[in-house]
Design a protein around this motif. Structure first.
Motif, short mmCIF file in Angstrom:
data_model
loop_
_atom_site.label_atom_id
_atom_site.label_comp_id
_atom_site.label_asym_id
_atom_site.label_seq_id
_atom_site.Cartn_x
_atom_site.Cartn_y
_atom_site.Cartn_z
N ALA A 1 6.85 -3.94 8.36
CA ALA A 1 5.85 -3.24 9.18
C ALA A 1 4.55 -3.10 8.38
O ALA A 1 3.45 -3.38 8.87
CB ALA A 1 6.38 -1.88 9.60
N MET A 2 4.70 -2.68 7.12
CA MET A 2 3.52 -2.51 6.26
C MET A 2 2.79 -3.84 6.08
O MET A 2 1.57 -3.92 6.17
CB MET A 2 3.99 -1.96 4.91
CG MET A 2 2.87 -1.75 3.93
SD MET A 2 3.54 -1.37 2.30
CE MET A 2 4.04 -2.98 1.76
N GLY B 1 1.92 -5.32 15.20
CA GLY B 1 2.81 -5.61 14.07
C GLY B 1 3.94 -4.61 13.96
O GLY B 1 4.04 -3.66 14.75
N GLY B 2 4.79 -4.84 12.98
CA GLY B 2 5.96 -3.98 12.78
C GLY B 2 7.05 -4.32 13.79
O GLY B 2 7.12 -5.43 14.32
N ASP B 3 7.86 -3.32 14.11
CA ASP B 3 8.99 -3.56 15.01
C ASP B 3 8.52 -4.03 16.39
O ASP B 3 9.27 -4.70 17.11
CB ASP B 3 9.83 -2.28 15.17
CG ASP B 3 10.65 -1.97 13.92
OD1 ASP B 3 10.55 -2.72 12.94
OD2 ASP B 3 11.40 -0.97 13.94
N ALA B 4 7.28 -3.70 16.77
CA ALA B 4 6.76 -4.12 18.08
C ALA B 4 6.70 -5.64 18.19
O ALA B 4 6.80 -6.20 19.28
CB ALA B 4 5.37 -3.52 18.31
N THR B 5 6.54 -6.32 17.05
CA THR B 5 6.41 -7.79 17.09
C THR B 5 7.61 -8.50 16.48
O THR B 5 7.66 -9.73 16.46
CB THR B 5 5.15 -8.24 16.31
OG1 THR B 5 5.27 -7.79 14.95
CG2 THR B 5 3.90 -7.68 16.92
N ARG B 6 8.56 -7.73 15.92
CA ARG B 6 9.70 -8.36 15.25
C ARG B 6 11.03 -7.94 15.83
O ARG B 6 12.07 -8.46 15.43
CB ARG B 6 9.72 -7.92 13.77
CG ARG B 6 8.55 -8.41 12.95
CD ARG B 6 8.58 -7.75 11.57
NE ARG B 6 7.51 -8.19 10.71
CZ ARG B 6 7.59 -9.21 9.85
NH1 ARG B 6 8.70 -9.87 9.73
NH2 ARG B 6 6.56 -9.56 9.12
N CYS C 1 0.83 -1.21 0.00
CA CYS C 1 0.00 0.00 0.00
C CYS C 1 0.86 1.26 0.00
O CYS C 1 0.33 2.34 -0.15
CB CYS C 1 -1.04 0.00 1.11
SG CYS C 1 -0.45 -0.24 2.74
N PHE C 2 2.18 1.14 0.13
CA PHE C 2 3.04 2.33 0.08
C PHE C 2 4.14 2.15 -0.98
O PHE C 2 5.34 2.18 -0.64
CB PHE C 2 3.72 2.57 1.44
CG PHE C 2 2.77 2.71 2.59
CD1 PHE C 2 1.64 3.50 2.48
CD2 PHE C 2 3.02 2.08 3.80
CE1 PHE C 2 0.77 3.63 3.55
CE2 PHE C 2 2.16 2.20 4.87
CZ PHE C 2 1.03 2.98 4.75
N ALA D 1 3.47 0.55 10.15
CA ALA D 1 2.60 -0.59 10.48
C ALA D 1 1.17 -0.11 10.71
O ALA D 1 0.22 -0.61 10.11
CB ALA D 1 3.14 -1.32 11.71
N SER D 2 1.02 0.92 11.57
CA SER D 2 -0.32 1.43 11.87
C SER D 2 -0.93 2.12 10.65
O SER D 2 -2.14 2.02 10.41
CB SER D 2 -0.27 2.44 13.02
OG SER D 2 0.13 1.82 14.20
#
Ligand SMILES: Cc1cc2nc3c(=O)[nH]c(=O)nc-3n(C[C@H](O)[C@H](O)[C@H](O)COP(=O)(O)OP(=O)(O)OC[C@H]3O[C@@H](n4cnc5c(N)ncnc54)[C@H](O)[C@@H]3O)c2cc1C
Length: 438
Positions: A421-422, A408-413, A71-72, A134-135
Protein backbone atom coordinates in the motif's frame (compact mmCIF):
# COMPACT_ATOMS: atom_id res chain seq x y z
CA UNK A 1 -4.96 -20.73 29.04
CA UNK A 2 -5.65 -18.96 32.33
CA UNK A 3 -2.09 -18.86 33.77
CA UNK A 4 -0.62 -17.47 30.53
CA UNK A 5 -3.52 -15.04 30.20
CA UNK A 6 -2.49 -13.21 33.38
CA UNK A 7 0.61 -11.83 31.68
CA UNK A 8 -1.14 -10.74 28.47
CA UNK A 9 -2.50 -7.28 27.76
CA UNK A 10 -3.07 -4.93 24.85
CA UNK A 11 0.00 -2.74 25.35
CA UNK A 12 2.74 -5.34 25.78
CA UNK A 13 6.04 -4.33 24.26
CA UNK A 14 8.50 -6.78 22.75
CA UNK A 15 11.98 -6.45 24.22
CA UNK A 16 14.15 -4.62 21.68
CA UNK A 17 17.86 -5.49 21.23
CA UNK A 18 20.29 -2.80 22.46
CA UNK A 19 22.33 -0.62 20.10
CA UNK A 20 25.46 -2.69 20.87
CA UNK A 21 23.63 -5.92 20.13
CA UNK A 22 22.35 -4.50 16.85
CA UNK A 23 25.83 -3.34 15.83
CA UNK A 24 27.07 -6.89 16.44
CA UNK A 25 24.13 -8.12 14.37
CA UNK A 26 25.01 -5.68 11.56
CA UNK A 27 28.61 -7.03 11.58
CA UNK A 28 27.25 -10.43 10.57
CA UNK A 29 25.96 -9.01 7.26
CA UNK A 30 28.01 -10.53 4.42
CA UNK A 31 27.25 -7.62 2.06
CA UNK A 32 26.35 -10.13 -0.67
CA UNK A 33 27.11 -8.91 -4.22
CA UNK A 34 23.59 -9.96 -5.27
CA UNK A 35 21.62 -9.42 -2.07
CA UNK A 36 18.60 -11.71 -1.80
CA UNK A 37 17.24 -9.55 1.02
CA UNK A 38 16.90 -6.57 -1.32
CA UNK A 39 15.58 -8.71 -4.18
CA UNK A 40 12.79 -10.01 -1.93
CA UNK A 41 11.87 -6.65 -0.40
CA UNK A 42 8.73 -5.35 -2.18
CA UNK A 43 10.25 -1.84 -2.20
CA UNK A 44 13.81 -3.01 -2.99
CA UNK A 45 15.29 -1.39 0.09
CA UNK A 46 19.09 -0.99 -0.08
CA UNK A 47 19.42 -3.30 2.91
CA UNK A 48 23.17 -4.15 2.82
CA UNK A 49 24.04 -0.44 2.31
CA UNK A 50 22.00 0.83 5.26
CA UNK A 51 23.31 -2.01 7.41
CA UNK A 52 26.91 -1.07 6.46
CA UNK A 53 26.34 2.61 7.34
CA UNK A 54 24.71 1.56 10.63
CA UNK A 55 27.66 -0.69 11.46
CA UNK A 56 29.99 2.29 10.86
CA UNK A 57 27.86 4.37 13.23
CA UNK A 58 26.92 6.75 10.40
CA UNK A 59 23.28 6.72 11.48
CA UNK A 60 22.13 9.68 9.37
CA UNK A 61 23.61 8.11 6.24
CA UNK A 62 21.88 4.84 7.13
CA UNK A 63 18.61 6.78 7.54
CA UNK A 64 18.90 8.56 4.20
CA UNK A 65 19.64 5.25 2.41
CA UNK A 66 16.68 3.63 4.15
CA UNK A 67 14.34 6.51 3.27
CA UNK A 68 15.11 6.31 -0.47
CA UNK A 69 12.29 3.80 -0.94
CA UNK A 70 10.16 3.85 2.20
CA UNK A 71 8.34 6.42 4.27
CA UNK A 72 7.07 4.38 7.25
CA UNK A 73 10.14 2.43 8.44
CA UNK A 74 8.88 2.18 12.04
CA UNK A 75 5.66 0.54 10.84
CA UNK A 76 7.04 -1.72 8.08
CA UNK A 77 9.81 -2.96 10.38
CA UNK A 78 7.06 -4.37 12.60
CA UNK A 79 4.25 -5.50 10.32
CA UNK A 80 6.02 -6.70 7.15
CA UNK A 81 5.97 -10.49 6.69
CA UNK A 82 9.77 -10.57 7.05
CA UNK A 83 9.99 -14.35 7.01
CA UNK A 84 8.67 -14.30 3.44
CA UNK A 85 10.63 -11.20 2.43
CA UNK A 86 14.09 -9.88 3.45
CA UNK A 87 14.88 -12.09 6.44
CA UNK A 88 13.47 -15.19 4.82
CA UNK A 89 16.06 -14.84 2.03
CA UNK A 90 19.08 -13.75 4.08
CA UNK A 91 22.03 -16.01 3.23
CA UNK A 92 22.95 -16.16 6.92
CA UNK A 93 19.65 -17.97 7.47
CA UNK A 94 20.74 -21.00 5.43
CA UNK A 95 22.98 -22.39 8.16
CA UNK A 96 21.93 -20.30 11.14
CA UNK A 97 19.95 -17.24 12.14
CA UNK A 98 19.20 -14.62 9.47
CA UNK A 99 20.25 -11.02 10.21
CA UNK A 100 17.60 -9.23 12.27
CA UNK A 101 17.01 -6.66 9.49
CA UNK A 102 13.74 -5.22 10.86
CA UNK A 103 15.26 -4.49 14.28
CA UNK A 104 18.15 -2.62 12.60
CA UNK A 105 15.67 -0.72 10.41
CA UNK A 106 13.64 0.22 13.49
CA UNK A 107 16.73 1.43 15.37
CA UNK A 108 17.86 3.58 12.43
CA UNK A 109 14.40 5.20 12.31
CA UNK A 110 14.43 5.70 16.08
CA UNK A 111 17.89 7.34 16.12
CA UNK A 112 16.89 9.89 13.48
CA UNK A 113 15.49 13.15 14.81
CA UNK A 114 13.19 14.93 12.37
CA UNK A 115 14.11 18.57 11.77
CA UNK A 116 11.32 21.16 11.75
CA UNK A 117 9.14 20.42 8.73
CA UNK A 118 8.07 23.21 6.40
CA UNK A 119 4.34 23.68 6.09
CA UNK A 120 2.65 23.50 2.68
CA UNK A 121 3.67 26.53 0.68
CA UNK A 122 2.87 25.62 -2.92
CA UNK A 123 -0.46 26.41 -4.57
CA UNK A 124 -0.89 22.85 -5.86
CA UNK A 125 -3.69 21.00 -4.07
CA UNK A 126 -4.35 17.26 -3.97
CA UNK A 127 -6.92 15.03 -2.30
CA UNK A 128 -6.83 11.48 -1.02
CA UNK A 129 -9.83 9.28 -0.29
CA UNK A 130 -9.28 7.07 2.76
CA UNK A 131 -6.56 7.40 5.39
CA UNK A 132 -4.93 3.96 5.27
CA UNK A 133 -1.20 3.52 4.60
CA UNK A 134 -1.62 3.99 0.83
CA UNK A 135 -3.16 7.46 1.17
CA UNK A 136 -0.88 8.44 4.07
CA UNK A 137 2.20 7.61 1.95
CA UNK A 138 0.78 9.60 -1.00
CA UNK A 139 0.13 12.58 1.28
CA UNK A 140 3.50 12.39 3.02
CA UNK A 141 5.47 12.39 -0.25
CA UNK A 142 3.59 15.39 -1.66
CA UNK A 143 3.39 17.35 1.59
CA UNK A 144 7.16 16.90 2.12
CA UNK A 145 7.57 18.85 -1.13
CA UNK A 146 5.37 21.65 0.18
CA UNK A 147 2.13 20.68 -1.59
CA UNK A 148 -1.27 20.86 0.06
CA UNK A 149 -3.06 17.53 0.61
CA UNK A 150 -6.53 17.00 2.04
CA UNK A 151 -7.46 13.47 3.17
CA UNK A 152 -11.17 12.51 3.26
CA UNK A 153 -11.90 9.62 5.63
CA UNK A 154 -15.30 8.04 6.24
CA UNK A 155 -14.50 6.99 9.82
CA UNK A 156 -13.80 9.21 12.82
CA UNK A 157 -10.19 7.98 13.07
CA UNK A 158 -7.07 7.97 10.90
CA UNK A 159 -5.06 4.96 9.71
CA UNK A 160 -7.41 2.40 8.13
CA UNK A 161 -6.39 -1.16 9.04
CA UNK A 162 -3.33 0.15 10.92
CA UNK A 163 -5.80 1.52 13.46
CA UNK A 164 -8.79 -0.84 13.55
CA UNK A 165 -7.21 -4.09 12.42
CA UNK A 166 -3.63 -4.61 13.58
CA UNK A 167 -3.77 -4.90 17.39
CA UNK A 168 -1.70 -2.57 19.57
CA UNK A 169 0.29 -5.47 21.08
CA UNK A 170 1.69 -6.00 17.55
CA UNK A 171 1.77 -2.42 16.31
CA UNK A 172 1.96 0.11 19.18
CA UNK A 173 -0.33 2.95 18.14
CA UNK A 174 2.34 5.61 18.88
CA UNK A 175 4.09 4.37 15.71
CA UNK A 176 1.05 5.47 13.68
CA UNK A 177 0.56 8.64 15.77
CA UNK A 178 4.15 9.69 14.96
CA UNK A 179 3.32 9.85 11.23
CA UNK A 180 -0.07 11.47 11.75
CA UNK A 181 1.62 14.19 13.78
CA UNK A 182 4.26 14.61 11.06
CA UNK A 183 1.52 14.93 8.42
CA UNK A 184 -0.27 17.52 10.58
CA UNK A 185 2.94 19.52 10.92
CA UNK A 186 3.35 19.44 7.15
CA UNK A 187 -0.10 20.97 6.79
CA UNK A 188 -2.00 17.88 5.62
CA UNK A 189 -5.69 18.33 6.42
CA UNK A 190 -7.85 15.42 7.60
CA UNK A 191 -11.59 15.61 6.98
CA UNK A 192 -13.04 12.80 9.11
CA UNK A 193 -16.55 11.30 9.04
CA UNK A 194 -16.67 12.19 5.37
CA UNK A 195 -17.48 9.36 3.01
CA UNK A 196 -16.89 9.92 -0.67
CA UNK A 197 -19.96 8.40 -2.31
CA UNK A 198 -22.99 9.47 -4.34
CA UNK A 199 -23.76 12.24 -1.82
CA UNK A 200 -20.15 13.51 -1.83
CA UNK A 201 -19.08 12.40 -5.30
CA UNK A 202 -15.55 11.77 -6.48
CA UNK A 203 -16.35 14.13 -9.39
CA UNK A 204 -16.39 17.09 -7.00
CA UNK A 205 -12.90 16.23 -5.77
CA UNK A 206 -11.73 15.80 -9.36
CA UNK A 207 -13.00 19.33 -10.16
CA UNK A 208 -11.55 20.91 -7.01
CA UNK A 209 -8.10 19.29 -6.89
CA UNK A 210 -5.27 18.85 -9.39
CA UNK A 211 -5.06 15.17 -8.57
CA UNK A 212 -6.94 12.66 -6.43
CA UNK A 213 -5.66 9.44 -4.88
CA UNK A 214 -8.18 6.67 -4.12
CA UNK A 215 -7.01 4.49 -1.22
CA UNK A 216 -10.26 2.95 -0.04
CA UNK A 217 -8.85 -0.52 0.71
CA UNK A 218 -10.70 -3.84 0.35
CA UNK A 219 -13.41 -3.35 2.96
CA UNK A 220 -15.89 -6.21 2.41
CA UNK A 221 -15.50 -9.21 4.69
CA UNK A 222 -15.98 -12.45 2.77
CA UNK A 223 -19.03 -14.44 3.78
CA UNK A 224 -19.20 -18.12 4.68
CA UNK A 225 -22.68 -18.61 3.20
CA UNK A 226 -23.80 -21.26 5.69
CA UNK A 227 -26.97 -21.34 7.85
CA UNK A 228 -26.90 -19.26 11.02
CA UNK A 229 -24.28 -16.76 9.78
CA UNK A 230 -26.62 -13.89 10.73
CA UNK A 231 -27.11 -15.07 14.33
CA UNK A 232 -26.14 -12.64 17.08
CA UNK A 233 -22.63 -13.38 18.26
CA UNK A 234 -21.33 -14.22 14.78
CA UNK A 235 -18.96 -11.43 13.76
CA UNK A 236 -16.86 -10.66 10.75
CA UNK A 237 -13.22 -9.79 11.54
CA UNK A 238 -13.61 -6.06 11.01
CA UNK A 239 -16.56 -5.63 13.36
CA UNK A 240 -14.98 -7.81 16.07
CA UNK A 241 -11.49 -6.29 15.86
CA UNK A 242 -12.59 -2.68 15.58
CA UNK A 243 -14.83 -3.00 18.68
CA UNK A 244 -11.72 -3.92 20.69
CA UNK A 245 -8.85 -2.24 18.83
CA UNK A 246 -10.49 1.20 18.85
CA UNK A 247 -10.50 1.14 22.66
CA UNK A 248 -7.47 2.49 24.53
CA UNK A 249 -5.42 1.10 27.38
CA UNK A 250 -3.87 -2.14 28.54
CA UNK A 251 -7.19 -3.79 29.25
CA UNK A 252 -10.16 -3.85 26.91
CA UNK A 253 -13.66 -5.20 27.16
CA UNK A 254 -16.29 -6.80 24.99
CA UNK A 255 -18.89 -8.01 27.46
CA UNK A 256 -21.17 -9.54 24.84
CA UNK A 257 -18.34 -11.92 23.88
CA UNK A 258 -18.94 -14.61 26.51
CA UNK A 259 -16.37 -17.21 27.53
CA UNK A 260 -15.63 -19.28 24.41
CA UNK A 261 -14.57 -17.76 21.11
CA UNK A 262 -14.28 -19.68 17.88
CA UNK A 263 -12.32 -18.07 15.04
CA UNK A 264 -12.75 -19.38 11.49
CA UNK A 265 -9.77 -18.97 9.14
CA UNK A 266 -6.02 -19.48 8.91
CA UNK A 267 -4.63 -16.09 7.85
CA UNK A 268 -3.07 -13.24 9.80
CA UNK A 269 -6.44 -11.62 10.46
CA UNK A 270 -7.59 -14.90 12.08
CA UNK A 271 -4.47 -14.92 14.28
CA UNK A 272 -5.12 -11.29 15.25
CA UNK A 273 -8.75 -12.06 16.12
CA UNK A 274 -7.72 -15.08 18.22
CA UNK A 275 -4.94 -13.18 20.03
CA UNK A 276 -7.31 -10.27 20.73
CA UNK A 277 -9.95 -12.68 22.05
CA UNK A 278 -7.42 -14.34 24.40
CA UNK A 279 -6.82 -10.95 26.04
CA UNK A 280 -10.47 -10.25 26.84
CA UNK A 281 -11.15 -10.74 30.55
CA UNK A 282 -14.15 -13.08 30.37
CA UNK A 283 -12.80 -15.32 27.61
CA UNK A 284 -11.64 -18.72 28.83
CA UNK A 285 -11.21 -20.60 25.60
CA UNK A 286 -10.25 -19.56 22.08
CA UNK A 287 -10.27 -22.08 19.23
CA UNK A 288 -9.24 -21.49 15.63
CA UNK A 289 -10.81 -23.81 13.08
CA UNK A 290 -9.21 -24.06 9.66
CA UNK A 291 -10.36 -26.19 6.76
CA UNK A 292 -6.89 -27.19 5.54
CA UNK A 293 -3.90 -28.44 7.55
CA UNK A 294 -1.35 -26.28 9.35
CA UNK A 295 1.07 -26.57 6.39
CA UNK A 296 -1.35 -24.66 4.16
CA UNK A 297 -2.10 -21.89 6.68
CA UNK A 298 -1.40 -18.50 5.10
CA UNK A 299 -0.64 -16.84 8.48
CA UNK A 300 2.97 -15.88 9.26
CA UNK A 301 4.66 -18.64 11.21
CA UNK A 302 5.63 -16.22 13.96
CA UNK A 303 1.99 -15.15 14.41
CA UNK A 304 0.85 -18.75 14.55
CA UNK A 305 3.47 -19.62 17.18
CA UNK A 306 2.55 -16.54 19.25
CA UNK A 307 -1.10 -17.55 19.16
CA UNK A 308 -0.26 -21.08 20.28
CA UNK A 309 2.01 -19.81 23.06
CA UNK A 310 -0.83 -17.59 24.29
CA UNK A 311 -3.11 -20.61 24.67
CA UNK A 312 -5.13 -20.51 21.44
CA UNK A 313 -6.22 -24.01 20.39
CA UNK A 314 -6.20 -25.09 16.77
CA UNK A 315 -8.51 -27.55 15.05
CA UNK A 316 -7.30 -28.01 11.50
CA UNK A 317 -9.14 -29.90 8.74
CA UNK A 318 -12.33 -28.62 10.35
CA UNK A 319 -14.87 -26.43 8.58
CA UNK A 320 -18.13 -24.91 9.89
CA UNK A 321 -21.28 -25.99 8.06
CA UNK A 322 -23.82 -24.29 10.36
CA UNK A 323 -23.97 -21.88 13.30
CA UNK A 324 -26.61 -23.01 15.78
CA UNK A 325 -28.47 -21.22 18.55
CA UNK A 326 -31.84 -19.69 19.45
CA UNK A 327 -31.27 -15.93 19.57
CA UNK A 328 -27.51 -16.03 19.77
CA UNK A 329 -24.90 -18.47 18.57
CA UNK A 330 -24.34 -21.38 20.98
CA UNK A 331 -22.71 -24.12 18.92
CA UNK A 332 -20.94 -24.56 15.63
CA UNK A 333 -21.43 -27.67 13.54
CA UNK A 334 -18.21 -28.48 11.70
CA UNK A 335 -17.40 -30.98 8.99
CA UNK A 336 -14.17 -32.96 9.25
CA UNK A 337 -12.11 -32.38 6.14
CA UNK A 338 -9.32 -34.10 4.24
CA UNK A 339 -7.01 -32.78 1.55
CA UNK A 340 -7.75 -33.60 -2.08
CA UNK A 341 -6.06 -32.49 -5.30
CA UNK A 342 -4.32 -29.05 -5.50
CA UNK A 343 -6.60 -26.12 -6.48
CA UNK A 344 -5.77 -22.91 -8.42
CA UNK A 345 -3.73 -21.60 -5.48
CA UNK A 346 -1.52 -24.70 -5.64
CA UNK A 347 -2.72 -25.78 -2.19
CA UNK A 348 -4.50 -29.09 -1.77
CA UNK A 349 -8.26 -28.58 -1.85
CA UNK A 350 -10.10 -29.44 1.38
CA UNK A 351 -12.98 -31.90 0.90
CA UNK A 352 -15.47 -33.25 3.44
CA UNK A 353 -14.34 -36.58 4.80
CA UNK A 354 -17.04 -39.28 5.02
CA UNK A 355 -19.72 -36.91 6.27
CA UNK A 356 -18.16 -36.78 9.75
CA UNK A 357 -19.35 -33.84 11.86
CA UNK A 358 -18.39 -32.39 15.24
CA UNK A 359 -20.13 -29.78 17.41
CA UNK A 360 -18.10 -27.07 19.16
CA UNK A 361 -19.59 -24.80 21.85
CA UNK A 362 -19.07 -21.10 21.18
CA UNK A 363 -20.45 -17.90 22.69
CA UNK A 364 -18.84 -15.86 19.92
CA UNK A 365 -17.72 -16.72 16.39
CA UNK A 366 -15.36 -14.56 14.35
CA UNK A 367 -15.29 -15.18 10.60
CA UNK A 368 -11.83 -14.31 9.28
CA UNK A 369 -12.30 -15.39 5.69
CA UNK A 370 -10.50 -12.59 3.89
CA UNK A 371 -11.58 -9.31 2.35
CA UNK A 372 -12.88 -8.21 -1.04
CA UNK A 373 -13.18 -4.93 -2.87
CA UNK A 374 -16.35 -2.89 -3.03
CA UNK A 375 -17.46 -3.26 -6.66
CA UNK A 376 -20.42 -0.93 -6.20
CA UNK A 377 -18.26 1.89 -4.77
CA UNK A 378 -15.24 1.57 -7.07
CA UNK A 379 -17.07 0.81 -10.30
CA UNK A 380 -20.62 2.16 -10.17
CA UNK A 381 -20.17 5.14 -7.83
CA UNK A 382 -16.58 6.24 -8.57
CA UNK A 383 -16.96 5.20 -12.25
CA UNK A 384 -13.42 3.84 -12.31
CA UNK A 385 -12.47 0.88 -14.49
CA UNK A 386 -12.35 -2.24 -12.31
CA UNK A 387 -12.18 -5.96 -12.88
CA UNK A 388 -15.26 -8.08 -12.12
CA UNK A 389 -14.30 -8.22 -8.42
CA UNK A 390 -14.15 -4.43 -8.10
CA UNK A 391 -10.34 -4.20 -8.08
CA UNK A 392 -9.49 -0.77 -9.52
CA UNK A 393 -7.33 -1.02 -12.64
CA UNK A 394 -4.22 1.20 -12.75
CA UNK A 395 -1.20 1.69 -15.01
CA UNK A 396 2.47 1.67 -13.97
CA UNK A 397 2.08 5.17 -12.47
CA UNK A 398 -0.93 4.00 -10.42
CA UNK A 399 -3.19 6.18 -12.57
CA UNK A 400 -6.76 4.92 -13.06
CA UNK A 401 -8.98 5.09 -16.14
CA UNK A 402 -9.65 8.75 -15.24
CA UNK A 403 -6.77 11.17 -15.86
CA UNK A 404 -5.13 12.53 -12.70
CA UNK A 405 -7.08 10.09 -10.54
CA UNK A 406 -4.66 7.65 -8.96
CA UNK A 407 -5.34 4.62 -6.79
CA UNK A 408 -3.36 2.12 -4.80
CA UNK A 409 -3.14 -0.29 -1.90
CA UNK A 410 -5.79 -2.94 -1.37
CA UNK A 411 -8.15 -0.98 -3.67
CA UNK A 412 -5.97 -1.95 -6.64
CA UNK A 413 -4.53 -5.27 -5.44
CA UNK A 414 -7.26 -6.92 -3.40
CA UNK A 415 -6.27 -7.68 0.20
CA UNK A 416 -2.48 -7.27 0.32
CA UNK A 417 0.10 -5.78 2.70
CA UNK A 418 1.03 -2.48 4.30
CA UNK A 419 4.32 -2.25 2.43
CA UNK A 420 2.55 -2.68 -0.92
CA UNK A 421 0.00 0.00 0.00
CA UNK A 422 2.81 2.38 0.95
CA UNK A 423 4.67 1.55 -2.28
CA UNK A 424 1.61 2.45 -4.37
CA UNK A 425 1.07 5.74 -2.53
CA UNK A 426 4.70 6.70 -3.09
CA UNK A 427 4.54 5.64 -6.75
CA UNK A 428 1.44 7.76 -7.43
CA UNK A 429 2.99 10.75 -5.64
CA UNK A 430 6.14 10.39 -7.75
CA UNK A 431 3.99 10.46 -10.92
CA UNK A 432 2.31 13.65 -9.68
CA UNK A 433 5.67 15.27 -8.89
CA UNK A 434 6.96 14.32 -12.35
CA UNK A 435 3.97 16.06 -13.93
CA UNK A 436 4.74 19.14 -11.84
CA UNK A 437 8.29 19.00 -13.19
CA UNK A 438 9.78 18.13 -9.78
C1 LIG B 1 -6.68 -7.78 10.79
C2 LIG B 1 -5.66 -7.46 9.74
C3 LIG B 1 -4.31 -7.61 10.03
C4 LIG B 1 -3.36 -7.31 9.07
N1 LIG B 1 -2.05 -7.46 9.39
C5 LIG B 1 -1.11 -7.11 8.50
C6 LIG B 1 0.28 -7.22 8.81
O1 LIG B 1 0.66 -7.64 9.89
N2 LIG B 1 1.18 -6.83 7.88
C7 LIG B 1 0.83 -6.34 6.66
O2 LIG B 1 1.69 -5.96 5.88
N3 LIG B 1 -0.49 -6.25 6.33
C8 LIG B 1 -1.45 -6.62 7.21
N4 LIG B 1 -2.77 -6.52 6.87
C9 LIG B 1 -3.13 -5.96 5.55
C10 LIG B 1 -2.91 -4.44 5.51
O3 LIG B 1 -3.35 -3.86 6.70
C11 LIG B 1 -3.58 -3.82 4.31
O4 LIG B 1 -3.03 -4.42 3.14
C12 LIG B 1 -3.36 -2.30 4.25
O5 LIG B 1 -3.85 -1.65 5.39
C13 LIG B 1 -4.01 -1.70 3.00
O6 LIG B 1 -3.88 -0.31 3.06
P1 LIG B 1 -4.86 0.65 2.26
O7 LIG B 1 -4.40 2.05 2.53
O8 LIG B 1 -4.96 0.20 0.85
O9 LIG B 1 -6.32 0.39 2.88
P2 LIG B 1 -6.93 0.45 4.34
O10 LIG B 1 -5.88 0.29 5.39
O11 LIG B 1 -8.04 -0.51 4.33
O12 LIG B 1 -7.51 1.92 4.45
C14 LIG B 1 -8.62 2.31 3.66
C15 LIG B 1 -9.25 3.54 4.30
O13 LIG B 1 -10.20 4.10 3.42
C16 LIG B 1 -11.37 4.49 4.16
N5 LIG B 1 -12.48 4.55 3.19
C17 LIG B 1 -13.03 3.50 2.53
N6 LIG B 1 -14.01 3.94 1.71
C18 LIG B 1 -14.06 5.28 1.84
C19 LIG B 1 -14.86 6.30 1.24
N7 LIG B 1 -15.78 6.01 0.31
N8 LIG B 1 -14.65 7.59 1.60
C20 LIG B 1 -13.70 7.90 2.56
N9 LIG B 1 -12.93 6.96 3.17
C21 LIG B 1 -13.09 5.69 2.79
C22 LIG B 1 -11.47 3.41 5.20
O14 LIG B 1 -12.29 3.81 6.28
C23 LIG B 1 -10.01 3.22 5.59
O15 LIG B 1 -9.61 4.13 6.60
C24 LIG B 1 -3.75 -6.84 7.80
C25 LIG B 1 -5.11 -6.71 7.50
C26 LIG B 1 -6.06 -7.02 8.46
C27 LIG B 1 -7.51 -6.86 8.12
Amino acid sequence: MKSKKLTLNFNEKNKEPSLEELKAEASRCLNCPKPNCKANCPISNEIPSFIAAFKNEDYEKAYSILMENTCFPDICSIVCPHEKQCMGHCVRGIKGEPINIPAIERKIAELHKDSLEKVASSTHKFAAVGSGPASLAFALKLASKGHKVVIYEKENYIGGVLKWGIPSFRLPKEKLDKYVSKLNKLGVEFVLNHKIDDKHPLDELIKEYEGVFVGVGAPNSNKMKVPGEDLKGVYHTNSFLSKVNLQDGENRELDECGSSVLVVGGGNAAMDAARVAVRLPQVEKVTVVYRRSENEMPACKAELEEAKAEGVEFKTLTNPVAFLGKDKVEKVECAQMELGEPDDSGRRRPVESNKAYVFIDATTVVLALGFSNDFELNNSIFKLETDKWGVIQVNEENETSIKNVFAGGDATRGASTVVNAMKDGINAAKAVLKRLGE
